[in-house]
Design a protein around this motif. Structure first.
Motif, PDB file in Angstrom:
ATOM      1  N   GLN A   1       0.307 -15.923  -0.175  1.00  0.00           N
ATOM      2  CA  GLN A   1       1.194 -15.725   1.151  1.00  0.00           C
ATOM      3  C   GLN A   1       1.774 -14.428   1.086  1.00  0.00           C
ATOM      4  O   GLN A   1       2.526 -14.126   1.988  1.00  0.00           O
ATOM      5  CB  GLN A   1       2.329 -17.019   1.048  1.00  0.00           C
ATOM      6  N   ARG A   2       1.761 -13.765  -0.232  1.00  0.00           N
ATOM      7  CA  ARG A   2       2.392 -12.319  -0.112  1.00  0.00           C
ATOM      8  C   ARG A   2       1.623 -11.298   0.469  1.00  0.00           C
ATOM      9  O   ARG A   2       1.979 -10.181   0.887  1.00  0.00           O
ATOM     10  CB  ARG A   2       2.684 -12.149  -1.739  1.00  0.00           C
ATOM     11  N   LEU A   3       0.351 -11.487   0.780  1.00  0.00           N
ATOM     12  CA  LEU A   3      -0.865 -10.594   1.536  1.00  0.00           C
ATOM     13  C   LEU A   3      -0.875 -10.848   2.805  1.00  0.00           C
ATOM     14  O   LEU A   3      -0.891 -12.131   3.218  1.00  0.00           O
ATOM     15  CB  LEU A   3      -1.967 -10.417   0.771  1.00  0.00           C
TER      16      LEU A   3
ATOM     17  N   ASP B   1      -4.982   7.924  -7.036  1.00  0.00           N
ATOM     18  CA  ASP B   1      -5.640   9.037  -6.298  1.00  0.00           C
ATOM     19  C   ASP B   1      -4.972   8.965  -4.758  1.00  0.00           C
ATOM     20  O   ASP B   1      -4.828  10.310  -4.492  1.00  0.00           O
ATOM     21  CB  ASP B   1      -7.091   8.599  -6.282  1.00  0.00           C
ATOM     22  N   ARG B   2      -4.685   8.066  -4.275  1.00  0.00           N
ATOM     23  CA  ARG B   2      -4.167   8.333  -2.879  1.00  0.00           C
ATOM     24  C   ARG B   2      -3.431   6.693  -2.618  1.00  0.00           C
ATOM     25  O   ARG B   2      -4.053   5.822  -2.809  1.00  0.00           O
ATOM     26  CB  ARG B   2      -5.033   8.746  -1.892  1.00  0.00           C
ATOM     27  N   LEU B   3      -2.366   6.983  -1.872  1.00  0.00           N
ATOM     28  CA  LEU B   3      -1.735   5.862  -1.380  1.00  0.00           C
ATOM     29  C   LEU B   3      -0.856   6.061  -0.370  1.00  0.00           C
ATOM     30  O   LEU B   3       0.002   6.864  -0.555  1.00  0.00           O
ATOM     31  CB  LEU B   3      -0.861   4.858  -2.655  1.00  0.00           C
ATOM     32  N   GLU B   4      -1.024   5.379   0.786  1.00  0.00           N
ATOM     33  CA  GLU B   4      -0.280   5.616   1.956  1.00  0.00           C
ATOM     34  C   GLU B   4       0.688   4.529   2.458  1.00  0.00           C
ATOM     35  O   GLU B   4      -0.015   3.316   2.437  1.00  0.00           O
ATOM     36  CB  GLU B   4      -1.136   6.386   3.235  1.00  0.00           C
ATOM     37  N   THR B   5       1.777   4.705   2.833  1.00  0.00           N
ATOM     38  CA  THR B   5       2.711   3.654   3.441  1.00  0.00           C
ATOM     39  C   THR B   5       3.486   4.389   4.187  1.00  0.00           C
ATOM     40  O   THR B   5       4.250   5.262   4.130  1.00  0.00           O
ATOM     41  CB  THR B   5       3.336   2.710   2.306  1.00  0.00           C
TER      42      THR B   5
ATOM     43  N   ILE C   1       0.390  -0.973   3.205  1.00  0.00           N
ATOM     44  CA  ILE C   1      -0.361   0.069   2.478  1.00  0.00           C
ATOM     45  C   ILE C   1      -1.664   0.475   3.117  1.00  0.00           C
ATOM     46  O   ILE C   1      -2.384  -0.548   3.394  1.00  0.00           O
ATOM     47  CB  ILE C   1      -0.530  -0.682   0.835  1.00  0.00           C
ATOM     48  N   ARG C   2      -2.045   1.817   3.193  1.00  0.00           N
ATOM     49  CA  ARG C   2      -3.339   1.868   3.435  1.00  0.00           C
ATOM     50  C   ARG C   2      -3.873   3.051   2.699  1.00  0.00           C
ATOM     51  O   ARG C   2      -3.334   3.707   2.043  1.00  0.00           O
ATOM     52  CB  ARG C   2      -2.923   2.967   4.873  1.00  0.00           C
ATOM     53  N   ASN C   3      -5.346   3.204   2.603  1.00  0.00           N
ATOM     54  CA  ASN C   3      -6.159   4.119   1.836  1.00  0.00           C
ATOM     55  C   ASN C   3      -5.706   4.057   0.532  1.00  0.00           C
ATOM     56  O   ASN C   3      -5.613   5.146  -0.235  1.00  0.00           O
ATOM     57  CB  ASN C   3      -5.986   5.292   2.577  1.00  0.00           C
TER      58      ASN C   3
ATOM     59  N   VAL D   1       6.865  -7.214   0.162  1.00  0.00           N
ATOM     60  CA  VAL D   1       7.558  -6.456  -0.842  1.00  0.00           C
ATOM     61  C   VAL D   1       7.764  -5.101  -0.240  1.00  0.00           C
ATOM     62  O   VAL D   1       8.818  -4.349  -0.607  1.00  0.00           O
ATOM     63  CB  VAL D   1       6.923  -6.363  -2.282  1.00  0.00           C
ATOM     64  N   ILE D   2       6.833  -4.367   0.568  1.00  0.00           N
ATOM     65  CA  ILE D   2       6.901  -3.310   1.089  1.00  0.00           C
ATOM     66  C   ILE D   2       6.893  -3.174   2.496  1.00  0.00           C
ATOM     67  O   ILE D   2       6.245  -3.810   3.296  1.00  0.00           O
ATOM     68  CB  ILE D   2       6.007  -2.197   0.604  1.00  0.00           C
TER      69      ILE D   2
END
Length: 167
Positions: free
Chosen positions: A66-68, A134-138, A115-117, A110-111
């Motif tokens: 249920q968190r995602l 390496d990469r995380l976008e929000t 969260i993308r890429n 939580v955020i």
């Protein structure tokens, strides 16, 4: 799990003397599979457990947690091969293996922003580990960096994160 979502678990094991053993276990959900095995000494904190998957779809996890999920469909993959062992006399478990996220996109409570890429990997060796982002976008934030867990038991970290804009 969500009603109607297919999930199957199979295991083969034995109980011999003071040891409970799972020789092989498989959990299948959606189009993802996880395999594992392990041993536990009964009446003692000693154990050995391993789990692996070459490809778990993050979208398949949506139906298990249920968190995602939420308003956006999740995508991307997880891969892992990890082991934890706690032998007699050890204060805490020791870890070995790796976990990676490739092209991950998901929402979580939580955020605030999805969260993308997400492309990251973690490696474990004994009582330490390394996370490389390496990469995380929000939102408008793009994050890269490295977190070294120098001592998991003592919760000692050293990190170097780069995010030119935080939003």
């Amino acid at each position: 799990k969500a009603p109607g979502f297919a999930m199957k678990a199979e295991a083969q094991g034995s109980l011999k003397g003071q040891f409970a053993t799972v020789e092989s276990a498989t959990v299948s959900f959606g189009s993802s599979n996880i395999t594992g095995s392990g041993t536990k000494k009964l009446g003692a904190p000693d154990f050995s457990v391993s789990a692996a998957s070459e490809r778990v779809l993050i979208a398949d996890i949506d139906s298990l947690s249920q968190r995602l999920g939420g308003r956006d469909l999740s995508s991307g993959t997880l891969a892992f091969d990890v082991k934890a062992v706690k032998e007699p006399g050890q204060e805490s478990a020791l870890y070995a293996g790796r976990v990676s996220v490739s092209d991950g996109s998901f929402s979580t409570g939580v955020i605030a922003n999805p969260i993308r890429n997400a492309n990251a990997r973690a490696e474990f060796d004994g009582n330490s580990g390394t996370l490389i982002i390496d990469r995380l976008e929000t939102g408008s934030t793009v994050l890269t960096g490295r977190v070294n867990v120098l001592d998991m038991t003592g919760r000692v970290l050293r990190f170097d994160l780069d995010f030119p804009r935080l939003h």
